[in-house]
Each structure stands twice: as C-alpha cells, then as structure tokens.
Design an enzyme around this catalytic site. Structure first.
Site, PDB file in Angstrom:
ATOM      1  N   MET A  30       0.724  -1.270  -0.045  1.00  0.00           N
ATOM      2  CA  MET A  30      -0.070   0.061   0.041  1.00  0.00           C
ATOM      3  C   MET A  30       0.830   1.215   0.077  1.00  0.00           C
ATOM      4  O   MET A  30       0.454   2.340   0.319  1.00  0.00           O
ATOM      5  CB  MET A  30      -0.858   0.152   0.948  1.00  0.00           C
ATOM      6  N   HIS A  34       9.018   1.275   3.176  1.00  0.00           N
ATOM      7  CA  HIS A  34      10.313   1.301   4.066  1.00  0.00           C
ATOM      8  C   HIS A  34      11.062  -0.005   4.074  1.00  0.00           C
ATOM      9  O   HIS A  34      10.900  -0.722   3.104  1.00  0.00           O
ATOM     10  CB  HIS A  34       9.731   1.357   5.735  1.00  0.00           C
ATOM     11  N   GLY A  36      11.123  -2.674   5.353  1.00  0.00           N
ATOM     12  CA  GLY A  36      10.422  -4.071   5.284  1.00  0.00           C
ATOM     13  C   GLY A  36      10.036  -4.319   4.035  1.00  0.00           C
ATOM     14  O   GLY A  36      10.327  -5.528   3.665  1.00  0.00           O
ATOM     15  N   HIS A  37       9.455  -3.260   3.272  1.00  0.00           N
ATOM     16  CA  HIS A  37       9.208  -3.560   1.891  1.00  0.00           C
ATOM     17  C   HIS A  37      10.325  -3.928   1.002  1.00  0.00           C
ATOM     18  O   HIS A  37      10.354  -4.589   0.078  1.00  0.00           O
ATOM     19  CB  HIS A  37       8.477  -2.253   1.316  1.00  0.00           C
ATOM     20  N   GLN A  61     -10.215  -2.635   2.588  1.00  0.00           N
ATOM     21  CA  GLN A  61      -9.732  -3.368   3.790  1.00  0.00           C
ATOM     22  C   GLN A  61      -9.666  -2.206   5.165  1.00  0.00           C
ATOM     23  O   GLN A  61      -9.341  -2.696   6.146  1.00  0.00           O
ATOM     24  CB  GLN A  61      -8.415  -3.712   3.590  1.00  0.00           C
ATOM     25  N   GLY A 147       5.086  -9.955   4.150  1.00  0.00           N
ATOM     26  CA  GLY A 147       5.756  -9.898   5.192  1.00  0.00           C
ATOM     27  C   GLY A 147       5.069 -10.290   6.250  1.00  0.00           C
ATOM     28  O   GLY A 147       3.841 -10.588   6.588  1.00  0.00           O
ATOM     29  N   LYS A 149       5.299  -9.794   9.280  1.00  0.00           N
ATOM     30  CA  LYS A 149       4.447  -9.039  10.354  1.00  0.00           C
ATOM     31  C   LYS A 149       3.247  -8.896  10.351  1.00  0.00           C
ATOM     32  O   LYS A 149       2.486  -8.816  11.436  1.00  0.00           O
ATOM     33  CB  LYS A 149       5.076  -7.478  10.156  1.00  0.00           C
ATOM     34  N   ASP A 150       2.529  -9.059   9.204  1.00  0.00           N
ATOM     35  CA  ASP A 150       1.103  -9.322   9.099  1.00  0.00           C
ATOM     36  C   ASP A 150       0.841 -10.867   9.064  1.00  0.00           C
ATOM     37  O   ASP A 150       0.350 -11.357   7.974  1.00  0.00           O
ATOM     38  CB  ASP A 150       0.793  -8.455   7.907  1.00  0.00           C
ATOM     39  N   SER A 185       6.747  -0.464  10.144  1.00  0.00           N
ATOM     40  CA  SER A 185       5.301  -0.260   9.649  1.00  0.00           C
ATOM     41  C   SER A 185       5.283   0.802   9.153  1.00  0.00           C
ATOM     42  O   SER A 185       5.831   1.900   9.728  1.00  0.00           O
ATOM     43  CB  SER A 185       4.490  -0.626  10.865  1.00  0.00           C
TER      44      SER A 185
END
Ligand code: PAF
Length: 277
Positions: A30, A34, A36-37, A61, A147, A149-150, A185
């Site tokens: 989305m 950062h 993480g992506h 969502q 990820g 994380k989700d 995040s």
C-alpha cells in the site's frame, strides 16, 4: 522501472515477461515504503526474474473509523526507492480501475479471517483477500511475497490460494525491525517521539512471554504478564494471544504456535508477532 496505471498497459508488460519465459514475482503493497518492503523486493529478486510491485491503498480493507484518509501516500519517494532497488514494474492502479462502478464481488476466507485482527476489524480480511485475489489475477505472478509482520494476513492469503487452487507460491518474509526491536511499519510514521520510545514495550513483552512459554511456563500467566507490561507502558490492548500458527485458532498440542498482539499507543494501532519454539 516502468510504471503502469491501466490494465491494458499492465497486461502488455506482463505478456512480454511471460513470452520471454521469465518467472514473475509480485510484491503487493500500500506504499509508504520502508526497509521492510525493500526486504520483500530483495526476496522477490531471488524468487523470480521479474519483480512487479503494486501500490494501492485499498479502501475495502479499512473500516469506517480507520485511517484511510490519513494513510501516508508518497508516490514519488516510493517510486524512486523501487527503481533503486531494481524492481522492474510498478503497478499503481487508481481506485476506479480496481473498483469500477458496480463492483459487487467479495472474497471471504472464513475461520482464519474471523479471529484476532478479524474480530477487531470486521471486514478487514475480506478487503485484503478481495484485493489480493484481484492483484493475482491482474499480474498472474508465479510467486508472491508478503511480510510476516502481518502474520494473520499471510495465513488468510495462504488459505485462499489453497482453497481456490491458485498456481502461485506464497513466500513469507521475516519481519524487519528497528535496532530496538520495533517492527517496521508504515504506521510507525504516526508515532509521536514519546510514543515511539514507549512502543518498544510491544516486541519486548512478546519476547518475554515467548521465553516464559518456551521454558515451560503457564501460557496464560505469560500472556497476562505481557498485557500488564503493555498497559503499564501506556498501550490500549486489542489482544495478546497464543494461537495455532496456520489457522490462528486456539492452540492444540503438537502444532506450531505463534504469539500475536495488537495494541494502540497514542492512537496508533501497532501489531506484532513471533514464533513460539
Ligand atoms: O499488507 C499490505 O500492505 C496490504 O494489506 C496488501 C497485502 C497490499 C493488500 O492491500
């Protein structure tokens, strides 16, 4: 890196990859990218010959009182990061391309979507499953990366892919963290400095609970201690739970376990999870 916003242009680019026999790896995002992506993009480069990244802030969502309007949008900076990281194609559809007038279909994955975040954010995972199913149909990747994380989102997508026989390999990429342990995040950008300092209590509370459970301690006592730590740090807790790592249902003996939490600090909702060994 090519950027496309309309389906015919996307299809043309994807056809060229496929005709060249290249394996396509998709990283759905989305935006507000950062590190993480970027870890997802790096993993995608290893998993496929062509890396397609989608950026779409998916209204379906977000609940009515959630942060859709405030969600950070940084198109140019995102695009630069992706080009530097070596992505091949950026798919950035406008909302009317994803949800044209009369759009009426929902992909709903029962069970795994209904607990934890699903219970606190009704309809959230229907929105995720629907948009991810659309992205899969549009891009037709051989592999897609998400990820960890989700974690619950990853479990929902794995279930959907299995149930619908989608010929796509789903790869989970470990959570990237700040030096103090806070999971990266896009929503961390909302944190005021004092909340950012207190937010580290989230990974620490999970880590302490994980150690207690792994050492044979009572899981309920470990979860209660984690809730106490989070409340003392100023969090409002949605849940701190030990769940089956695949189904997110109540733990059963012999199955892999995951410790998951969602909590708000200074109005920002953070989630995190770790495996229990
Ligand atoms: O994880 C996200 O960024 C989103 O939920 C996703 C998978 C791109 C679907 O909108």
């Amino acid at each position: 890196m090519q950027t496309v916003r309309q389906l015919p242009d996307l299809r043309e680019a994807i056809s060229a990859f496929r005709e060249a026999g290249e394996r396509v790896a998709l990283v759905p995002t989305m935006g507000a990218l950062h590190d993480g992506h970027m870890a997802l993009v790096e993993a995608a480069k290893r998993a496929g010959e062509r890396v397609v990244v989608s950026i779409f802030v998916n209204p379906m969502q977000f609940g009515p009182n959630e942060d859709l309007a405030q969600y950070p949008r940084r198109e140019q900076a995102d695009s630069r990061m992706l080009a530097n990281a070596g992505a091949d194609l950026l798919w950035m559809p406008p909302v009317e391309v994803m949800y044209p007038e009369g759009f009426a279909s929902i992909v709903s994955v029962s069970g795994v979507s209904e607990v934890l975040d699903g219970a606190h954010r009704p309809g959230h995972f229907d929105g995720v499953a629907t948009v991810v199913a659309k992205l899969f149909n549009q891009v037709q990747p051989q592999v897609a990366l998400f990820g960890e994380k989700d974690w619950q989102q990853l479990a929902v997508i794995r279930r959907m892919v299995r149930d619908l026989d989608l010929p796509i390999e789903i790869v989970g990429v470990p959570t990237q963290r700040e030096d103090d342990g806070l999971a990266l995040s896009s929503r961390n950008a909302y944190l005021m400095p004092e909340d950012r300092a207190r937010a580290v209590a989230l990974p620490r509370a999970l880590g302490a609970a994980e150690r207690a459970i792994s050492e044979g301690g009572d899981p309920e006592a470990a979860l209660a201690q984690a809730r106490e730590t989070l409340t003392a740090a100023g969090f409002e807790i949605d849940y701190v739970a030990l769940a089956d790592a695949e189904t997110l249902a109540e733990p059963t003996p012999g199955r892999p376990l995951r410790l998951l939490a969602a909590a708000r600090i200074g109005g920002t909702r953070l989630i995190d999870n770790i495996p229990v060994t």
